[in-house]
Enzyme design. Sequence first.
Site, mmCIF file in Angstrom:
data_model
loop_
_atom_site.group_PDB
_atom_site.id
_atom_site.type_symbol
_atom_site.label_atom_id
_atom_site.label_comp_id
_atom_site.label_asym_id
_atom_site.label_seq_id
_atom_site.Cartn_x
_atom_site.Cartn_y
_atom_site.Cartn_z
ATOM 1 N N ASP A 254 -1.081 -5.460 -12.063
ATOM 2 C CA ASP A 254 0.045 -4.921 -11.295
ATOM 3 C C ASP A 254 -0.381 -4.236 -9.987
ATOM 4 O O ASP A 254 -1.272 -3.387 -9.968
ATOM 5 C CB ASP A 254 0.791 -3.914 -12.179
ATOM 6 C CG ASP A 254 2.143 -3.530 -11.635
ATOM 7 O OD1 ASP A 254 2.202 -2.956 -10.530
ATOM 8 O OD2 ASP A 254 3.150 -3.801 -12.308
ATOM 9 N N SER B 35 5.245 -5.525 -7.459
ATOM 10 C CA SER B 35 5.783 -5.597 -8.814
ATOM 11 C C SER B 35 7.259 -6.023 -8.790
ATOM 12 O O SER B 35 7.577 -7.084 -8.287
ATOM 13 C CB SER B 35 5.566 -4.260 -9.527
ATOM 14 O OG SER B 35 5.620 -4.407 -10.929
#
Length: 280
Positions: free
Chosen positions: A173, A44
């Site tokens: 994610d 991320s």
Amino acid sequence: MKTARQSTIGLALGAGGARGFAHISVLEALDELGLRPARISGTSIGAIIGAGYASGLAGREIRAHVLEVLGDRGRVLAKLMQLRPRRFKEWFARGVLNAVQLDAERIIDLFVPDSLAQDFGDLSTPLSIIATDFYGWSECEMTEGPLRAAIAASIAFPPLFTPVIHKGRVMVDGGMVNPLPADKLAGSDIVIAVDVVSGPAQRDGREIPTPMNAIFGAAQILMQSIISEKLRSDRPDILLRPDVNEFRVLDFLKVRAILKAADPTKEELKRRLELILNTS
């Protein structure tokens, strides 16, 4: 005994939204010591910062860039306006939630430096980027191909970004499966992991969070559970947790305050590296 320059360093940069600006202090500490990781892994926000560092940018250059692009609220809002759907029907193309979700690939194009490498093969340091294969229920480690597409997949947290199709798979994610990817650095002499996930920002401990804060906070609790379990069997040589828990995941406009809060991490890393090298 290996010297600092003979030891191979693996650097893991974790998920955490705006708190991930704290990674920059760690990069600056390594630069000031004249050290460069042999391998980097990122999830991320850690994938974004890690990609910049693996592209050859110094920590101070990454700091200067984030201050330039996020230090002016007006400029940030103007960039975000470029991300809005161009036609009305696009707002609800995949349901009501699509009206508030952003395109991760477009936001990468708007906010990352032009000097970022285009492909993993162009990097000066090997890099692993972690995303989650949504329908495969599994982790996806990306080490080759277009770099920006891999970063977009890694940051695609569902409430904020639409999922990303990468190499025929739907990705979200990477923090959902591996928020601190230190396990990708096996074989390094010294593994440094930077955990910025933290948890829901505390007020008086009784405040009812907004729906969005509840979603992000619940995700942070999940990520901390994953990290805790991984650390039971595979603990890095140096685990850093910068003091940035007072900031929320979406506090990107507080970049200066986050960087200031993380600066003490520089000296902590230097001390701990010196201790390891002097006792090895």
